[in-house]
Design a protein around this motif. Sequence first.
Motif, PDB file in Angstrom:
ATOM      1  N   VAL A   1      16.996  -2.270  20.557  1.00 53.32           N
ATOM      2  CA  VAL A   1      17.790  -3.145  19.695  1.00 53.32           C
ATOM      3  C   VAL A   1      18.308  -2.284  18.551  1.00 53.32           C
ATOM      4  O   VAL A   1      17.538  -1.613  17.871  1.00 53.32           O
ATOM      5  CB  VAL A   1      16.939  -4.314  19.149  1.00 53.32           C
ATOM      6  N   THR A   2      19.623  -2.300  18.361  1.00 53.76           N
ATOM      7  CA  THR A   2      20.205  -1.505  17.288  1.00 53.76           C
ATOM      8  C   THR A   2      20.635  -2.371  16.115  1.00 53.76           C
ATOM      9  O   THR A   2      21.218  -1.861  15.162  1.00 53.76           O
ATOM     10  CB  THR A   2      21.409  -0.678  17.821  1.00 53.76           C
ATOM     11  N   GLY A   3      20.346  -3.664  16.175  1.00 53.72           N
ATOM     12  CA  GLY A   3      20.648  -4.563  15.073  1.00 53.72           C
ATOM     13  C   GLY A   3      21.181  -5.893  15.556  1.00 53.72           C
ATOM     14  O   GLY A   3      21.365  -6.110  16.751  1.00 53.72           O
ATOM     15  N   ARG A   4      21.440  -6.768  14.607  1.00 50.27           N
ATOM     16  CA  ARG A   4      22.083  -8.041  14.943  1.00 50.27           C
ATOM     17  C   ARG A   4      23.584  -7.806  15.072  1.00 50.27           C
ATOM     18  O   ARG A   4      24.143  -6.969  14.376  1.00 50.27           O
ATOM     19  CB  ARG A   4      21.837  -9.092  13.851  1.00 50.27           C
ATOM     20  N   ALA A   5      24.189  -8.552  15.949  1.00 51.51           N
ATOM     21  CA  ALA A   5      25.645  -8.420  16.154  1.00 51.51           C
ATOM     22  C   ALA A   5      26.383  -9.363  15.218  1.00 51.51           C
ATOM     23  O   ALA A   5      25.846 -10.314  14.730  1.00 51.51           O
ATOM     24  CB  ALA A   5      26.002  -8.734  17.589  1.00 51.51           C
TER      25      ALA A   5
ATOM     26  N   ALA B   1      12.748  -7.606  19.171  1.00 50.21           N
ATOM     27  CA  ALA B   1      13.025  -6.177  19.297  1.00 50.21           C
ATOM     28  C   ALA B   1      11.906  -5.470  20.060  1.00 50.21           C
ATOM     29  O   ALA B   1      12.179  -4.619  20.918  1.00 50.21           O
ATOM     30  CB  ALA B   1      13.210  -5.544  17.920  1.00 50.21           C
ATOM     31  N   ASP B   2      10.654  -5.823  19.776  1.00 54.20           N
ATOM     32  CA  ASP B   2       9.522  -5.218  20.490  1.00 54.20           C
ATOM     33  C   ASP B   2       9.585  -5.534  21.982  1.00 54.20           C
ATOM     34  O   ASP B   2       9.329  -4.664  22.817  1.00 54.20           O
ATOM     35  CB  ASP B   2       8.185  -5.697  19.917  1.00 54.20           C
ATOM     36  N   ALA B   3       9.912  -6.778  22.330  1.00 50.84           N
ATOM     37  CA  ALA B   3       9.995  -7.166  23.741  1.00 50.84           C
ATOM     38  C   ALA B   3      11.095  -6.385  24.446  1.00 50.84           C
ATOM     39  O   ALA B   3      10.913  -5.908  25.570  1.00 50.84           O
ATOM     40  CB  ALA B   3      10.238  -8.668  23.861  1.00 50.84           C
TER      41      ALA B   3
ATOM     42  N   GLY C   1      26.962  -4.978  25.606  1.00 53.38           N
ATOM     43  CA  GLY C   1      25.750  -4.453  24.990  1.00 53.38           C
ATOM     44  C   GLY C   1      25.078  -5.466  24.077  1.00 53.38           C
ATOM     45  O   GLY C   1      24.552  -5.100  23.027  1.00 53.38           O
ATOM     46  N   LEU C   2      25.092  -6.736  24.495  1.00 55.73           N
ATOM     47  CA  LEU C   2      24.571  -7.813  23.653  1.00 55.73           C
ATOM     48  C   LEU C   2      23.531  -8.657  24.369  1.00 55.73           C
ATOM     49  O   LEU C   2      23.611  -8.874  25.580  1.00 55.73           O
ATOM     50  CB  LEU C   2      25.720  -8.726  23.218  1.00 55.73           C
ATOM     51  N   ALA C   3      22.573  -9.141  23.595  1.00 60.91           N
ATOM     52  CA  ALA C   3      21.599 -10.119  24.084  1.00 60.91           C
ATOM     53  C   ALA C   3      21.634 -11.284  23.101  1.00 60.91           C
ATOM     54  O   ALA C   3      21.389 -11.097  21.907  1.00 60.91           O
ATOM     55  CB  ALA C   3      20.207  -9.520  24.151  1.00 60.91           C
TER      56      ALA C   3
ATOM     57  N   VAL D   1      22.185  -4.211  21.858  1.00 62.99           N
ATOM     58  CA  VAL D   1      21.147  -3.538  22.643  1.00 62.99           C
ATOM     59  C   VAL D   1      21.762  -2.328  23.333  1.00 62.99           C
ATOM     60  O   VAL D   1      22.809  -2.437  23.976  1.00 62.99           O
ATOM     61  CB  VAL D   1      20.549  -4.503  23.699  1.00 62.99           C
ATOM     62  N   SER D   2      21.118  -1.187  23.206  1.00 61.04           N
ATOM     63  CA  SER D   2      21.615   0.015  23.883  1.00 61.04           C
ATOM     64  C   SER D   2      20.754   0.321  25.102  1.00 61.04           C
ATOM     65  O   SER D   2      19.596  -0.066  25.179  1.00 61.04           O
ATOM     66  CB  SER D   2      21.624   1.208  22.925  1.00 61.04           C
ATOM     67  N   GLY D   3      21.372   1.009  26.056  1.00 61.35           N
ATOM     68  CA  GLY D   3      20.657   1.446  27.244  1.00 61.35           C
ATOM     69  C   GLY D   3      20.815   0.544  28.457  1.00 61.35           C
ATOM     70  O   GLY D   3      20.263   0.830  29.509  1.00 61.35           O
TER      71      GLY D   3
END
Length: 95
Positions: free
Chosen positions: A91-95, A81-83, A65-67, A33-35
Amino acid sequence: MPSSCCTPDGSCSTNAATVATAVAESTVTTYRVSGMSCGHCRTAITNAVGALDGVISVEVDIAGGLATVTTGGEPDDAKIADAIDDAGYEVTGRA
């Protein structure tokens, strides 16, 4: 006197089998997750994702930067991702 799950005979009134089943059927997925930069970010993402159906728990690592989202079954990446996007992050992708 605080409430307790223990019964007068000292046994626990929770259903351990149900809890074990829920944990066994859960899926843990980590998203990049960015930002995010502060505790408010953690709270906003936790509340937004935690409100989704099927979400059991949310852990946010600001520095990384992770959820990390635990769901009862396969996660719906688009809804998660929408939430997160609606909370003001990306969301920039799965880690």
